[in-house]
Scaffold this motif. Structure first.
Motif, PDB file in Angstrom:
ATOM      1  N   TYR A  26     -40.108  20.307  59.678  1.00 56.66           N
ATOM      2  CA  TYR A  26     -39.655  19.799  58.379  1.00 56.66           C
ATOM      3  C   TYR A  26     -40.504  18.597  58.014  1.00 56.66           C
ATOM      4  O   TYR A  26     -40.497  17.580  58.707  1.00 56.66           O
TER       5      TYR A  26
ATOM      6  N   SER B 213     -43.140  25.857  58.597  1.00 55.72           N
ATOM      7  CA  SER B 213     -43.204  24.470  58.150  1.00 55.72           C
ATOM      8  C   SER B 213     -42.722  24.407  56.709  1.00 55.72           C
ATOM      9  O   SER B 213     -43.204  25.173  55.856  1.00 55.72           O
TER      10      SER B 213
ATOM     11  N   PHE C 260     -35.308  19.980  52.414  1.00 55.05           N
ATOM     12  CA  PHE C 260     -34.132  20.014  53.267  1.00 55.05           C
ATOM     13  C   PHE C 260     -33.285  21.274  53.035  1.00 55.05           C
ATOM     14  O   PHE C 260     -32.718  21.836  53.963  1.00 55.05           O
TER      15      PHE C 260
ATOM     16  N   LEU D 183     -32.551  24.507  55.515  1.00 55.31           N
ATOM     17  CA  LEU D 183     -32.893  24.266  56.926  1.00 55.31           C
ATOM     18  C   LEU D 183     -31.787  24.763  57.862  1.00 55.31           C
ATOM     19  O   LEU D 183     -32.062  25.441  58.855  1.00 55.31           O
TER      20      LEU D 183
ATOM     21  N   LEU E  13     -35.514  22.952  65.587  1.00 51.62           N
ATOM     22  CA  LEU E  13     -35.828  21.898  64.626  1.00 51.62           C
ATOM     23  C   LEU E  13     -35.696  20.549  65.319  1.00 51.62           C
ATOM     24  O   LEU E  13     -34.673  20.265  65.937  1.00 51.62           O
TER      25      LEU E  13
END
Length: 318
Positions: free
Chosen positions: A199, A229, A233, A236, A247
């Motif tokens: 992230y 990648s 947000f 996720l 993550l």
């Protein structure tokens, strides 16, 4: 008569004489001696070609010209005072100011709800615009006065910028609740062998994670396999929940995501330096009353996050 032909300070003397009808009292009002006030009155008479004020048993009475000018000059002086005083104060309750901020999407999830609750209570007419900018552009926007505040896991911007640390976060890992090979802990080798979700928002420290890992592992080359990648947000938590991806993110983010999808937090098998959650602003707005108030509300909203709901209140801003 043209405006540039008169010393505007003389208008203060004119207004003081209109209000007090006394050279002595006008001087006291302006912090001038009686002789200095008399000198200013003579300059006014020369400029207008009129006595303006004449001595009588009842005090200095205005001439017909002064009586006509008095209300307009008095109103002008009052408005000038209001303008100058407003530059030193900020009335949040009545202001319709618009603040422009850079808040990372993590901060938007974890900080902005409480911040907006406080802000709406104190300043119902104030508006907020959250800009999405890369770090270099954010730095330039702060210096240009186009951005009031930057909040998040932001590196030090430089000597002309002020910084307030709100908290320190730790790196943690997030995996699917049903992950087939990772339990409540995992080893360094398991971590490096896993497929990762990276992230990388525009203005943050996430891009430095691999460098931090290399430093922690005595400088040897660390190459995580980043299978995906993303810069945002949103999405996720479902991605982690439905895949075997790992993550690595600050604890504030991983805690928030456990409420969004069937995921769980696993300790990072490396000891990395803590992450500074901070807000930064440029020196040009450092003493601005509006910006000072805005920074205080944001900092207060963060401090209030640790309180139970029944303990929360609108915190004072001065």
């Amino acid at each position: 008569m043209r405006l540039e032909q008169i010393d505007l300070n003389l208008l203060l003397t004119f207004d003081a004489l209109m209000r007090t009808r006394s050279v002595t009292l006008a001087g006291e009002r302006l912090g001038l001696t009686q002789s200095a006030t008399s000198n200013a009155l003579q300059r006014l008479r020369d400029a207008f070609g009129d006595p303006l004020f004449v001595r009588t048993p009842a005090g200095m009475q205005p001439t017909a010209l002064a009586a006509r000018l008095g209300p307009d000059i008095g109103d002008l002086i009052d408005r000038m005072r209001r303008v100058l005083e407003s530059s030193r104060t900020f009335d949040a309750a009545t202001s319709s100011h618009t603040f422009r901020i850079l808040v990372s999407d993590i901060a938007q999830v974890t900080l902005v709800p409480d911040f907006m609750r406080l802000l709406r209570a104190q300043a119902p007419n104030v508006d907020i615009v959250n800009l999405s900018l890369p770090l270099r552009s954010a730095k330039e926007a702060l210096a240009a006065g186009e951005l009031d505040l930057a909040v998040g896991f932001i590196p030090e911007l430089g000597p002309d910028y002020h910084r307030l640390s709100l908290d320190q976060e730790r790196w943690t890992c997030l995996v699917s609740a049903a992950h087939a090979t990772i339990g409540n802990t995992f080893t360094q080798d398991q971590y490096l062998a896993a497929a990762h979700l990276s992230y990388r928002p525009p203005a943050s420290i996430h891009a430095s994670l691999d460098k931090l890992l290399e430093a922690q592992l005595d400088g040897r080359q660390v190459r995580r396999r980043v299978a995906l990648s993303v810069p945002y947000f949103s999405g996720l938590a479902p991605i982690v929940a439905r895949t075997d991806l790992v993550l690595t993110a600050p604890s504030a983010l991983t805690r928030a995501m456990t409420e969004m999808a069937p995921v769980r937090i696993v300790p990072l098998p490396f000891e990395l330096p803590p992450i500074d959650l901070n807000m930064q602003w440029h020196d040009q707005t450092h003493r601005d009353p509006a910006n000072i108030w805005f920074r205080r509300v944001f900092a207060a909203s963060y401090a209030e996050r640790t309180l139970a709901p029944e303990q929360r209140q609108v915190l004072p801003h001065d």
